[in-house]
Design an enzyme around this catalytic site. Structure first.
Site, PDB file in Angstrom:
ATOM      1  N   ASP A 109     -10.159 -49.702  30.031  1.00  0.00           N
ATOM      2  CA  ASP A 109     -10.548 -49.680  28.617  1.00  0.00           C
ATOM      3  C   ASP A 109      -9.312 -49.405  27.772  1.00  0.00           C
ATOM      4  O   ASP A 109      -9.152 -48.332  27.208  1.00  0.00           O
ATOM      5  CB  ASP A 109     -11.628 -48.635  28.348  1.00  0.00           C
ATOM      6  CG  ASP A 109     -12.285 -48.834  26.981  1.00  0.00           C
ATOM      7  OD1 ASP A 109     -11.942 -49.821  26.295  1.00  0.00           O
ATOM      8  OD2 ASP A 109     -13.127 -48.005  26.602  1.00  0.00           O
ATOM      9  N   GLY A 141     -17.207 -44.964  16.212  1.00  0.00           N
ATOM     10  CA  GLY A 141     -16.035 -45.159  15.369  1.00  0.00           C
ATOM     11  C   GLY A 141     -14.820 -44.398  15.847  1.00  0.00           C
ATOM     12  O   GLY A 141     -13.695 -44.684  15.422  1.00  0.00           O
ATOM     13  N   HIS A 198     -12.451 -52.017  24.552  1.00  0.00           N
ATOM     14  CA  HIS A 198     -13.758 -52.529  24.140  1.00  0.00           C
ATOM     15  C   HIS A 198     -13.837 -52.802  22.645  1.00  0.00           C
ATOM     16  O   HIS A 198     -14.829 -53.340  22.166  1.00  0.00           O
ATOM     17  CB  HIS A 198     -14.873 -51.561  24.567  1.00  0.00           C
ATOM     18  CG  HIS A 198     -14.902 -50.273  23.820  1.00  0.00           C
ATOM     19  ND1 HIS A 198     -14.323 -49.110  24.288  1.00  0.00           N
ATOM     20  CD2 HIS A 198     -15.452 -49.941  22.623  1.00  0.00           C
ATOM     21  CE1 HIS A 198     -14.529 -48.130  23.422  1.00  0.00           C
ATOM     22  NE2 HIS A 198     -15.214 -48.614  22.402  1.00  0.00           N
ATOM     23  N   SER A 227     -12.362 -43.538  24.950  1.00  0.00           N
ATOM     24  CA  SER A 227     -13.147 -44.657  25.476  1.00  0.00           C
ATOM     25  C   SER A 227     -14.614 -44.505  25.102  1.00  0.00           C
ATOM     26  O   SER A 227     -15.158 -45.299  24.350  1.00  0.00           O
ATOM     27  CB  SER A 227     -12.989 -44.741  26.993  1.00  0.00           C
ATOM     28  OG  SER A 227     -13.856 -45.719  27.538  1.00  0.00           O
TER      29      SER A 227
END
Length: 377
Positions: A249, A329, A221, A346
């Protein structure tokens, strides 16, 4: 020389010396000691409430349990009902539906629990749930081998929602299902651009996961294939060569421009850097630690595997759930158990002040998907 931009290189002028010191120390350890840095042990003491000796003993026991899982599963055959690490007795427990298999499983080194459903049956139930369209009030679902059921996690404030109730009703018809409450809905852990962090793509900051030969792996992502990646100083690292989100992901980035790969998970100056020596998968119940650019080192336990996580962007499958906290982050960052790479961060819910849960995409799936080789010490 193979080049990449592992997060360890993003600590200006300090990694090379620290990393070489760590490697030297690791090489002189006796083979009976757990391959874990002082930082891993410190984080385990802080987050799991252990003493140093207890943390060392746990890592040793978990390593033994991980080695037992394969032979014990083979001994269980078609009656295999799943496995998990029991921190109280420091052994792996294997569930079986056929009591006649118990002796062979014990001989392989595991404890035994007799259950009513095989892992294959429970996986089939979960697959039926994967085929359903889940509302946002349904957080995730996974097979719980210890409870011998499929657990559906529902956001507490949404449990009365009609769509949630309809999903749960359909889930119960699929087979053995238990419904549990969770505090919040899951979300990914990307963040807006701030200075001094591992890498950027567009206006998003994420964390590097693990070095592979030719690049590094991270969360899907965080960027799409072809997207440019910049380092802490704004210099070019490389590009996303592959990316998948949702459904999966994961992603990987090739590197150049003076960056190179090293088999290290960064300690951020708070704890020692950790050498990566392999990617043997830790069992449910084992301790696990995470390194990310926002909250640095935190540890917890593996809570579930092969969980489907229902993000607002869509469901992501085959995730591992942990009790480790994370924040914006930290996405893409490293999950490691002892010296074994586990996966890339993730998303989850909560934060590192009040606590929460975090999922990671297993590292071996990423390596297999893209034909990558983990860089190990």
């Amino acid at each position: 020389m193979v080049r990449t931009g592992l997060s360890a290189l993003l600590i200006i002028g300090t990694w090379a010396t620290a990393g070489l010191t760590q490697a030297s120390a690791a090489d002189t350890r006796s083979s009976s000691e757990p391959q874990a840095s002082a930082g891993i042990l410190t984080a385990m003491q802080r987050d799991l409430g252990l003493t140093k000796s207890q943390a060392e003993a746990r890592l040793t026991a978990e390593k033994a349990a991980t080695a037992v899982e394969g032979p014990a599963r083979s001994a269980a055959g078609t009656s295999f009902g799943g496995s998990w690490y029991d921190a109280d007795n420091e052994r792996l427990t294997v569930a079986v539906t056929d009591s006649a298999k118990a002796g062979a499983v014990r001989a392989a080194g595991a404890d035994v629990r007799i259950v009513g459903h095989t892992a294959r049956e429970l996986d089939s139930v979960k697959s039926r749930l994967d085929a359903l369209s889940a509302p946002s009030g349904v957080s995730s679902w996974h097979v719980d081998p210890e409870a011998n059921t499929v657990v559906v996690n529902v956001v507490a404030s949404e449990q009365g929602d009609n769509d949630v109730r309809a999903f749960v009703a359909k889930a119960r018809k699929a087979g053995p299902v238990t419904v549990k409450q969770t505090a919040e809905a899951p979300q990914t852990f990307a963040a807006g651009t701030v200075g001094g962090d591992p890498y950027y793509t567009g206006n998003v900051r994420c964390s590097i996961g693990f070095s592979v030969h030719g690049g590094f792996v991270t969360a899907g992502h965080c960027g799409q294939a072809g997207g440019a990646v910049r380092g802490w100083d704004g210099s070019a690292i490389g590009n996303f060569q592959g990316s998948s989100f949702p459904d999966n992901d994961y992603a990987w980035v090739n590197v150049g421009s003076g960056w190179w790969t090293v088999p290290v998970v960064l300690g951020w100056g708070t704890v020692s850097d950790q050498l990566v020596r392999g990617s043997n998968e830790a069992p449910i119940g084992a301790s696990i630690c995470r390194s990310g650019s926002t909250t640095h080192w935190h540890c917890g336990n593996v809570l579930a595997k092969n969980e489907t996580v229902n993000y607002s962007q869509g469901a992501v499958h085959q995730m591992t759930k942990t009790s480790v906290c994370a924040e914006g982050g930290d996405s893409g960052g490293s999950f490691i158990s002892g010296d074994q790479a586990q996966g890339v961060t993730s998303g989850g819910w909560g934060n590192c002040s009040s606590g929460g849960e975090t999922w990671h995409q297993p590292i071996n799936e990423i390596l297999n998907r893209y034909g990558l080789t983990l860089h190990t010490a």
